[in-house]
Design a protein around this motif. Sequence first.
Motif, PDB file in Angstrom:
ATOM      1  N   GLY A 166      23.204  16.155   1.677  1.00  0.00           N
ATOM      2  CA  GLY A 166      23.185  16.049   3.129  1.00  0.00           C
ATOM      3  C   GLY A 166      21.774  15.953   3.673  1.00  0.00           C
ATOM      4  O   GLY A 166      21.474  16.477   4.743  1.00  0.00           O
ATOM      5  N   GLU A 203      22.368  22.760   8.493  1.00  0.00           N
ATOM      6  CA  GLU A 203      23.746  23.276   8.579  1.00  0.00           C
ATOM      7  C   GLU A 203      24.584  22.289   9.362  1.00  0.00           C
ATOM      8  O   GLU A 203      24.260  21.955  10.496  1.00  0.00           O
ATOM      9  CB  GLU A 203      23.766  24.634   9.307  1.00  0.00           C
ATOM     10  CG  GLU A 203      23.381  25.802   8.461  1.00  0.00           C
ATOM     11  CD  GLU A 203      23.774  27.148   9.101  1.00  0.00           C
ATOM     12  OE1 GLU A 203      24.716  27.164   9.925  1.00  0.00           O
ATOM     13  OE2 GLU A 203      23.142  28.156   8.763  1.00  0.00           O
ATOM     14  N   GLU A 204      25.672  21.831   8.754  1.00  0.00           N
ATOM     15  CA  GLU A 204      26.571  20.909   9.454  1.00  0.00           C
ATOM     16  C   GLU A 204      28.003  21.303   9.175  1.00  0.00           C
ATOM     17  O   GLU A 204      28.294  21.840   8.116  1.00  0.00           O
ATOM     18  CB  GLU A 204      26.389  19.478   8.921  1.00  0.00           C
ATOM     19  CG  GLU A 204      25.191  18.742   9.454  1.00  0.00           C
ATOM     20  CD  GLU A 204      24.920  17.480   8.641  1.00  0.00           C
ATOM     21  OE1 GLU A 204      25.862  16.973   8.004  1.00  0.00           O
ATOM     22  OE2 GLU A 204      23.768  17.037   8.644  1.00  0.00           O
ATOM     23  N   LEU A 205      28.886  20.999  10.130  1.00  0.00           N
ATOM     24  CA  LEU A 205      30.306  21.194   9.830  1.00  0.00           C
ATOM     25  C   LEU A 205      30.880  19.847   9.407  1.00  0.00           C
ATOM     26  O   LEU A 205      30.572  18.823  10.014  1.00  0.00           O
ATOM     27  CB  LEU A 205      31.041  21.722  11.058  1.00  0.00           C
ATOM     28  CG  LEU A 205      30.916  23.233  11.273  1.00  0.00           C
ATOM     29  CD1 LEU A 205      31.583  23.643  12.578  1.00  0.00           C
ATOM     30  CD2 LEU A 205      31.527  24.012  10.110  1.00  0.00           C
ATOM     31  N   PRO A 206      31.702  19.834   8.374  1.00  0.00           N
ATOM     32  CA  PRO A 206      32.254  18.547   7.936  1.00  0.00           C
ATOM     33  C   PRO A 206      33.259  18.009   8.948  1.00  0.00           C
ATOM     34  O   PRO A 206      33.988  18.782   9.565  1.00  0.00           O
ATOM     35  CB  PRO A 206      32.955  18.897   6.614  1.00  0.00           C
ATOM     36  CG  PRO A 206      33.216  20.359   6.668  1.00  0.00           C
ATOM     37  CD  PRO A 206      32.149  20.961   7.540  1.00  0.00           C
ATOM     38  N   ARG A 207      33.253  16.698   9.109  1.00  0.00           N
ATOM     39  CA  ARG A 207      34.331  16.057   9.869  1.00  0.00           C
ATOM     40  C   ARG A 207      35.329  15.622   8.824  1.00  0.00           C
ATOM     41  O   ARG A 207      35.038  14.738   8.036  1.00  0.00           O
ATOM     42  CB  ARG A 207      33.805  14.825  10.618  1.00  0.00           C
ATOM     43  CG  ARG A 207      33.447  15.105  12.051  1.00  0.00           C
ATOM     44  CD  ARG A 207      33.131  13.818  12.762  1.00  0.00           C
ATOM     45  NE  ARG A 207      31.844  13.273  12.297  1.00  0.00           N
ATOM     46  CZ  ARG A 207      30.670  13.616  12.817  1.00  0.00           C
ATOM     47  NH1 ARG A 207      30.609  14.458  13.796  1.00  0.00           N
ATOM     48  NH2 ARG A 207      29.562  13.066  12.347  1.00  0.00           N
ATOM     49  N   THR A 208      36.461  16.289   8.766  1.00  0.00           N
ATOM     50  CA  THR A 208      37.317  15.995   7.632  1.00  0.00           C
ATOM     51  C   THR A 208      38.648  15.418   8.063  1.00  0.00           C
ATOM     52  O   THR A 208      39.074  15.573   9.207  1.00  0.00           O
ATOM     53  CB  THR A 208      37.571  17.235   6.740  1.00  0.00           C
ATOM     54  OG1 THR A 208      38.911  17.676   6.930  1.00  0.00           O
ATOM     55  CG2 THR A 208      36.608  18.342   7.066  1.00  0.00           C
ATOM     56  N   GLY A 209      39.273  14.727   7.130  1.00  0.00           N
ATOM     57  CA  GLY A 209      40.577  14.140   7.368  1.00  0.00           C
ATOM     58  C   GLY A 209      41.701  15.027   6.879  1.00  0.00           C
ATOM     59  O   GLY A 209      42.866  14.662   6.953  1.00  0.00           O
ATOM     60  N   ALA A 210      41.331  16.215   6.317  1.00  0.00           N
ATOM     61  CA  ALA A 210      42.381  17.130   5.882  1.00  0.00           C
ATOM     62  C   ALA A 210      43.095  17.677   7.110  1.00  0.00           C
ATOM     63  O   ALA A 210      42.536  17.702   8.200  1.00  0.00           O
ATOM     64  CB  ALA A 210      41.771  18.267   5.061  1.00  0.00           C
ATOM     65  N   GLY A 211      44.322  18.114   6.945  1.00  0.00           N
ATOM     66  CA  GLY A 211      45.146  18.533   8.085  1.00  0.00           C
ATOM     67  C   GLY A 211      44.682  19.834   8.705  1.00  0.00           C
ATOM     68  O   GLY A 211      43.595  20.316   8.419  1.00  0.00           O
ATOM     69  N   VAL A 212      45.539  20.398   9.561  1.00  0.00           N
ATOM     70  CA  VAL A 212      45.199  21.664  10.203  1.00  0.00           C
ATOM     71  C   VAL A 212      45.355  22.810   9.212  1.00  0.00           C
ATOM     72  O   VAL A 212      46.020  22.677   8.202  1.00  0.00           O
ATOM     73  CB  VAL A 212      46.077  21.931  11.437  1.00  0.00           C
ATOM     74  CG1 VAL A 212      45.847  20.882  12.495  1.00  0.00           C
ATOM     75  CG2 VAL A 212      47.549  21.988  11.045  1.00  0.00           C
ATOM     76  N   GLY A 213      44.747  23.942   9.510  1.00  0.00           N
ATOM     77  CA  GLY A 213      44.832  25.085   8.611  1.00  0.00           C
ATOM     78  C   GLY A 213      45.966  26.014   8.985  1.00  0.00           C
ATOM     79  O   GLY A 213      46.647  25.812   9.990  1.00  0.00           O
ATOM     80  N   GLY A 270      40.345  25.167   9.473  1.00  0.00           N
ATOM     81  CA  GLY A 270      41.183  24.117   8.906  1.00  0.00           C
ATOM     82  C   GLY A 270      41.675  24.363   7.499  1.00  0.00           C
ATOM     83  O   GLY A 270      42.267  23.480   6.879  1.00  0.00           O
ATOM     84  N   TYR A 271      41.448  25.567   6.978  1.00  0.00           N
ATOM     85  CA  TYR A 271      41.870  25.858   5.606  1.00  0.00           C
ATOM     86  C   TYR A 271      43.265  26.474   5.598  1.00  0.00           C
ATOM     87  O   TYR A 271      43.584  27.289   6.469  1.00  0.00           O
ATOM     88  CB  TYR A 271      40.879  26.812   4.929  1.00  0.00           C
ATOM     89  CG  TYR A 271      39.531  26.177   4.681  1.00  0.00           C
ATOM     90  CD1 TYR A 271      39.185  25.720   3.408  1.00  0.00           C
ATOM     91  CD2 TYR A 271      38.612  25.998   5.713  1.00  0.00           C
ATOM     92  CE1 TYR A 271      37.964  25.116   3.180  1.00  0.00           C
ATOM     93  CE2 TYR A 271      37.397  25.388   5.501  1.00  0.00           C
ATOM     94  CZ  TYR A 271      37.067  24.954   4.237  1.00  0.00           C
ATOM     95  OH  TYR A 271      35.859  24.345   4.018  1.00  0.00           O
ATOM     96  N   GLU A 327      36.763  16.448  -0.625  1.00  0.00           N
ATOM     97  CA  GLU A 327      36.998  15.260   0.175  1.00  0.00           C
ATOM     98  C   GLU A 327      35.822  14.321  -0.018  1.00  0.00           C
ATOM     99  O   GLU A 327      34.790  14.728  -0.573  1.00  0.00           O
ATOM    100  CB  GLU A 327      37.116  15.659   1.656  1.00  0.00           C
ATOM    101  CG  GLU A 327      37.793  14.626   2.502  1.00  0.00           C
ATOM    102  CD  GLU A 327      38.021  15.095   3.933  1.00  0.00           C
ATOM    103  OE1 GLU A 327      37.661  16.247   4.246  1.00  0.00           O
ATOM    104  OE2 GLU A 327      38.538  14.305   4.716  1.00  0.00           O
ATOM    105  N   HIS A 381      27.152  20.677   4.542  1.00  0.00           N
ATOM    106  CA  HIS A 381      28.477  21.112   5.012  1.00  0.00           C
ATOM    107  C   HIS A 381      28.793  22.517   4.514  1.00  0.00           C
ATOM    108  O   HIS A 381      29.409  23.309   5.218  1.00  0.00           O
ATOM    109  CB  HIS A 381      29.566  20.149   4.518  1.00  0.00           C
ATOM    110  CG  HIS A 381      29.462  18.791   5.147  1.00  0.00           C
ATOM    111  ND1 HIS A 381      29.764  17.638   4.469  1.00  0.00           N
ATOM    112  CD2 HIS A 381      29.062  18.416   6.382  1.00  0.00           C
ATOM    113  CE1 HIS A 381      29.578  16.609   5.275  1.00  0.00           C
ATOM    114  NE2 HIS A 381      29.147  17.057   6.440  1.00  0.00           N
TER     115      HIS A 381
END
Lengths: 696, 368
Positions: A313, A370-380, B128-129, B246, B253
């Motif tokens: 990153g 420090e970054e938060l991922p932008r992900t395509g995984a569903g909700v938690g 989101g986990y 992913e 991240h």
Amino acid sequence: MRIPVDWLNEYVPNELPVRELAYILTNVGLEVEAIEGADEAVVFDITVTPNRGDCLSVLGAARELAMTLRTKVRCRLPAVVESGPPAESLAKITLDDPTLCPRYSSRIVRGVKIAPSPEWAHRRLALCGLRPIDNVVDATNLAMLELGQPLHAFDYRLLGKADGADIPEIVVRSAKARERLVTIDGEERELTPDVLLIADPTGPIALAGIMGGSSTEIHDGTTEVLLESAHFDPITVRRGARALGMSTEASYRFERTVDPGGTVRALERACELIVEFCDSPVEIASGVADAYPNPYEKVEIELRPGRANSLLGVELTAAEMAEYLRLLDLHVEEGEVLRVRVPTFRQDLQNEIDLVEEVARVHGYENIPEELPRTGAGVGGLAPELVFERQVRQLMRGLGLSEAVTPSLEGAEGHNRIGLSEDDTRRRPAVLSNWKTLDRSQLRTTLLTSLLDVVAHNRRHGVEEVSIFDVGRVYLPGPGGELPDQPQHLGLAVTGAMTRGRWRVGRDLHAWDFYALKGIIENLFAAVAHSAGEFAPCEHPALSPGRAAVVSLKGRVIGHLGEVSEKVRDAYDLPAPVFVAELDLELLGECAAEEAQYRPVSRYPAVTRDVAFLLPRDVPAEKAESLIREAAGDDLETLALFDAFEGEPLPQGKRNLAFSLSFRRPDRTLTDEEAEADMERVRGALREKLGAQIRE
Amino acid sequence: MAELSVEEIGGLGEQAAGEAAAAASRQELDQVRVAYLGRAGKITEVLRGLGSLPAELRPEAGKAANQARQMAETAIEKRREELAAEEAAERAADQLDVTLPGRGPEVGHRHPLMTTLEDMLDIAAGLGYTAVQGPEVEWSALNWTALNYPPDHPAMDEQDSFYITDEIMPRTHTSPAQIRAMRAMHDDSCPVRSLDPRCPPDEPLEKCTCTPAPTRVVVPGRTYRRESVTLTHHDIFYQLECLLVEEGITLAHLKGTLGAFLRAYLGPETKVRFRPDFFPFTEPSADVSVNCLFCEAKGCRFCKHSGWVEIGGSGLVHPNVLTAGGYDPDRVSGLAFGFGIERLAQHRFNIMHIRTLYDNDMRFLRQF
């Protein structure tokens, strides 16, 4: 590992305060656990991760420090003046298996006079936690501390020769079973084939990479020395040390991989120190007797800079990465990809990902954003069984039980205490093959033992009132070779007082009893399954006869509840009644109801009627209840037992049951006459089918 | 109606007033009201019958009926007030001692380990986990080999880890569930879903016939290590770990996610420190420390005078572990981090000894 700061600073001259140095080292992965001493004698106690055997020396730590300070270690190669005959003409070296000992380098030094080493050497050894011995042994230890290569000094004249040979022979081989060796600590050790040996033709003389033997050790009269500087297979040394229950400065380093390219340099350094530490004229045989049949080749790894950036990153140029890696003494050829040649002291660098980590370390973890991922995984959320488990645990707390977390390891004794019969399948648990204490040697097959242990613990500490639940697994061995079945169970255990406010109700009413515990289970079922469940008398090894019930839901057996038998209570030293239940939460989950759908409630008034009747004592109330329900017809809205009484003035063997019924129609007001007709059917059914004596 | 004279109608009012005054309770008073003013009450019926009277009688009878109604109503209302005042006076004389304890079951208490675990699961869910579990008694192949432990790694030694057979053991960490979670993301038709857990670690990638969806799970659970139980050591302990696999996952991240996670759990002022570390299943690897909450980073016994408390490990998922999960490490990357729950619970609830957590003394449980 202990490193004196002044020694470190010889390699990397700097003016940094000690705390700053500690911070720097810690940040690149050499965690300074403690800073000891003061002034000239400050020592860092450093924890080195197991992959970084190369850092187990002053030089190794200095390399990391130099990298961070973007400089080079100040390197002074030792100088040796050779004067004697070729070393190879003085000793023969035989490697039985070069995979276990890839390299054995040695030098022979003659004309030494054993004496104490100088003050400065004593001081350094002591700072590093080593005991000074004599000038030769101290020289080898100092060389090890400085360069990371463990060395051993043999008295050359005590080494054995093969029949007919005129020079001694060193053989590196595995020990034979029951072979014995007295090590320099005076212990006689019986060896196993796990142990790699240094031997001469007459027998073992040292444990390779662990400790020397006393028969060839340096003593006051030693004048000729064979110095060993070898490379041993890390796993072999670890196995051997474990087998013998030993851990030494040497084995600690060999287990974590020593630089196979560094044996000779360490020899040179030791020789240099011996010359310095001896008053006598010392003669060093020329050359190194170096058995190194398959020299290590430098590993070459390709690093794709784009790949490194996309993993870290960051946006570094290829040139920056090359520069970083050169700071680690790696050889880098720049191009589309970086071609990196790794020196032998970095045996941990084998793949591209290892280099990516090195780039990150040199760049500094603190410089990675420090970054938060932008992900395509569903909700938690929670998996359904965890949602269910949480719901059950909340219900239990709401119903007045506190949550226990009990150990899943136990001894076999618990099965005797809870009275399991010899052929009970719960007597066949998964047993640990290497248990540490007998009372924690197997995995539980029921929660009852855990629950009763908790009640007993509390009782021993004077706590008589216990009301707990435990959501925990039991482990039921499956067919041979498979994983055990590991269902989640719900255990309940209660004893003593149940409610607050005993000032108003009698003592009997506020104490836990069978029905109070049953009520909790019914409430649980009502909440999760919209059903009261079915309870039937049963026999259970841990429960009193006639006070035990098997619990079912929708026809499936979910578990048991009841009063703990006196025998079991005695085994746990529990004088007061204890009530327990164990339910299979996974089965309960399978029986859980669909989410309820609303049914409109009636706007019309209800008509309530009571019925009381005498029945033989042994007719279960549930039988009367279901009969009433059946006979009362569709208008019955609620049915509740409000009295169950036996004894004077009732005839013996009889029991009075009294139910309250409430009738209601959804579409209109029910008339008294209609309710009366319903009740007449109820009374008729009770009389005819159960022989009940209706009380007016 | 015609049979009632005007006088009689007037009498109804007095009659009602008399009965109302004599009513001894609210119920009796209500009976009086129903008898005179209810739907079939005597005065109500008179009023209802007025319409059928000859016109010349109506005004007088109407007046009398209305007066009667008013008299009844007034008397009833007066008596109602009197009764209410009497009751209030009685109640005042029979005061409750509101300081006596209440009745009913005592509410149950939540175990501090579960509180800690649940809070962390909720935070992970917010990020989101999805929480999933794996078996506690596990294949050693998943506990070690699939997680890139080299053969003969010291942790695999019988000194440090329990075994049931060579192949089956109580897991030493929650990480085997990573492998299960990754393999579960493959299509139903992909052979990776039904692979024997003991397969060689590179087999899943070789066999994979699909493009698995991202994995984003949090795994809570019980783990084991071969220790004697003492005040400060235990053979079981709880862990929680998060895994995200992913395309495009970076070390940045990891830092961002862990920072968000820990600030949510420990408070917005929390400082998080990452330092190089080594774990077989991640690379780069980092240990995770937070500023000591006991001493506010001034240095105390809990943080060994460093101002920092090490609470977990983290890193980018090692390519060999991705391979074992059936993912192509050239296509995806992953981040993983985990914590020991006991230490966090001890820190949070000021519990000095780990064994206290497993004694289940009621005097302990009742405090939470």
